[in-house]
Every structure is written in C-alpha cells, then in structure tokens.
Design a protein around this motif. Sequence first.
Motif, PDB file in Angstrom:
ATOM      1  N   ASP A   1      11.813 -10.888   4.045  1.00 26.51           N
ATOM      2  CA  ASP A   1      10.772  -9.901   3.751  1.00 26.51           C
ATOM      3  C   ASP A   1      10.698  -8.775   4.780  1.00 26.51           C
TER       4      ASP A   1
ATOM      5  N   LEU B   1       7.896  -5.042  10.219  1.00 26.00           N
ATOM      6  CA  LEU B   1       7.279  -4.430   9.049  1.00 26.00           C
ATOM      7  C   LEU B   1       8.027  -4.841   7.789  1.00 26.00           C
ATOM      8  N   ASP B   2       7.265  -5.143   6.743  1.00 30.65           N
ATOM      9  CA  ASP B   2       7.922  -5.475   5.477  1.00 30.65           C
ATOM     10  C   ASP B   2       8.325  -4.184   4.759  1.00 30.65           C
ATOM     11  N   ARG B   3       8.850  -4.308   3.564  1.00 28.22           N
ATOM     12  CA  ARG B   3       9.337  -3.142   2.815  1.00 28.22           C
ATOM     13  C   ARG B   3       8.234  -2.148   2.459  1.00 28.22           C
ATOM     14  N   ASN B   4       7.000  -2.611   2.469  1.00 25.24           N
ATOM     15  CA  ASN B   4       5.863  -1.739   2.169  1.00 25.24           C
ATOM     16  C   ASN B   4       5.249  -1.129   3.423  1.00 25.24           C
ATOM     17  N   GLY B   5       5.823  -1.427   4.571  1.00 28.14           N
ATOM     18  CA  GLY B   5       5.316  -0.882   5.832  1.00 28.14           C
ATOM     19  C   GLY B   5       4.161  -1.671   6.418  1.00 28.14           C
ATOM     20  N   CYS B   6       3.915  -2.861   5.912  1.00 28.86           N
ATOM     21  CA  CYS B   6       2.829  -3.708   6.419  1.00 28.86           C
ATOM     22  C   CYS B   6       3.359  -4.641   7.503  1.00 28.86           C
TER      23      CYS B   6
END
Length: 142
Positions: free
Chosen positions: A73, A25-30
């Motif tokens: 990322d 997961l990236d920093r935005n939770g995606c």
Amino acid sequence: MMAPPNVLNPNPPEFERFLYASVGLDRNGCIVTVLSTLARLGLDPWKETAELVTLGRDDARARLGTLLARFRDVPALASDYDEVAQDLSQLLPEGQTSGSLKRAASTVADGRPGTSGAIWTVLAIIFLMLLIFIVGGSGSGE
C-alpha cells in the motif's frame, strides 16, 4: 478496591511510539502508520509489537523488514523497506530494560485475555438492563 490504571487500555503504552510511527504515504497521499500496516497485513498490531520486543533489536529489524516487504500500500517501501525497518526498529522499547514491559509484552504475545474483557461484559449487561428499564418504564400505563 481500585482497578489498575490500564483497565480500559490493556496495551502497553510503551508500544505507542512505535505503532503510531509513519511507514510512508499511500497512493492517496495519506500517512500510513505501523499500526495500520500490521493490521492491513492481517496481524494484531499489539501482539506483533510484543513479539518484536521480545526478539531483540536486530531480529526485530529483520522481521519488520520482512513484513514491510510484503506491504504494497506504500509504493516507496518497495525500494526502502530495509531502511524504514531499521528506523522503525529504533522506536521499539527495550524489552530487557524493564521487567514490567517484558511481562506486558508476553501477556499481549500470549493472547491471554485480561480483566478488561470481563469489565466490558459487565458494563454491557448493565447498559442493557438500564435500556430495558427505561424502555419498559416509558409506557403510558393504564
């Protein structure tokens, strides 16, 4: 003469399981996939996958680990990139088991354009001609 079934998608379908696998997961939770990771690193995902297939599983795991270590990322990769590379390398198709897969991988890795580029060019020309015909023929006429 019928076109081969992969004309619109010249990339080997055997690569999809690997390319669409999650790396985390990236920093935005995606969810970030291998395809996205390779693209964000400035690499052609299909070409890189083809090269990984031709390397063999152990060398591919090492190369993938090196790539994942560069990728910032996905914060969790900072400590787990070797384990993630090990898991992902298991999703690579075996290049030695299929002659057609090896040929497809080498074609992608060599970067040779397939016939799909010519087909898209012809379709674009036909579309433009049709557009000119429609726009040119829609006048009121005198």
